[in-house]
Design a protein around this motif. Sequence first.
Motif, PDB file in Angstrom:
ATOM      1  N   GLY A  41       0.800  -1.224   0.000  1.00 25.02           N
ATOM      2  CA  GLY A  41       0.000   0.000   0.000  1.00 25.02           C
ATOM      3  C   GLY A  41       0.829   1.269   0.000  1.00 25.02           C
ATOM      4  O   GLY A  41       2.040   1.269  -0.241  1.00 25.02           O
ATOM      5  N   THR A  78      -0.527  -9.286   1.165  1.00 28.00           N
ATOM      6  CA  THR A  78      -1.079  -7.976   0.841  1.00 28.00           C
ATOM      7  C   THR A  78      -0.777  -7.082   2.036  1.00 28.00           C
ATOM      8  O   THR A  78      -1.193  -7.380   3.160  1.00 28.00           O
ATOM      9  N   SER A  89      -1.073  -3.361   3.656  1.00 26.03           N
ATOM     10  CA  SER A  89      -1.905  -2.154   3.551  1.00 26.03           C
ATOM     11  C   SER A  89      -1.068  -0.885   3.692  1.00 26.03           C
ATOM     12  O   SER A  89       0.157  -0.930   3.598  1.00 26.03           O
ATOM     13  N   ASP A  90      -1.717   0.229   3.975  1.00 28.62           N
ATOM     14  CA  ASP A  90      -1.068   1.541   4.027  1.00 28.62           C
ATOM     15  C   ASP A  90      -0.364   1.779   5.362  1.00 28.62           C
ATOM     16  O   ASP A  90      -0.786   1.289   6.405  1.00 28.62           O
ATOM     17  N   THR A 109      -2.850 -10.837   5.062  1.00 28.66           N
ATOM     18  CA  THR A 109      -3.092  -9.404   4.946  1.00 28.66           C
ATOM     19  C   THR A 109      -2.532  -8.710   6.173  1.00 28.66           C
ATOM     20  O   THR A 109      -2.808  -9.108   7.301  1.00 28.66           O
ATOM     21  N   ASN A 114      -3.560  -1.598   8.098  1.00 28.21           N
ATOM     22  CA  ASN A 114      -2.987  -0.247   8.120  1.00 28.21           C
ATOM     23  C   ASN A 114      -2.322   0.030   9.467  1.00 28.21           C
ATOM     24  O   ASN A 114      -2.750  -0.497  10.493  1.00 28.21           O
TER      25      ASN A 114
END
Length: 184
Positions: A97, A121, A123-124, A139, A142
Amino acid sequence: MPEHTVIQKDFYRESGRWLSSFEILKKCINPNLHFIFILRKAQQYNRKPVLGIFWKFILRHYQIKYGYQIYPETEIGEGFYLGHWGSLVINPNAKIGKNCNIAQGVTIGQQNRGKLQGFPTISDEVWIGSNAVIVGGITIGNNVLIAPNSYVNFDVPANSVVMGNPGTIYPTERATEAYINNTI
């Protein structure tokens, strides 16, 4: 505010100010920033026949020179920051991200079997410390800090710190505070 390119957004993370094209080229003396510049050019022209081959050839040269295995196919959000020069492996199918920091020695790879088979994956606003290993179809939420030398093969919720091998999750709202600066 004028529209900024992905390269400008990446370089903003390093300096905290918007740079002209000339200033960006001057900063390319730094191996980390130089590699990000070449990577973004290879991503930009990835689907163009002649320019795509040219930038992939240049990228391959700098992958070998700097020890970074990051490919144009890898989805990486704007504000990407490489903290230190040194070996780094990111699977081309991984997703990263915005405003993510990655230190040296990190591996972000696939898991070939089991229930978490696949690619990470991320995230930010995730900070990944040196020599961390992140594998599998997982995953990372954030605002997550993955401490140096951590092994992560499980989902990590947002607003967490992960430490150790095997990794342990510690919830905290201020996980990346003062670790991720100059966000866009």
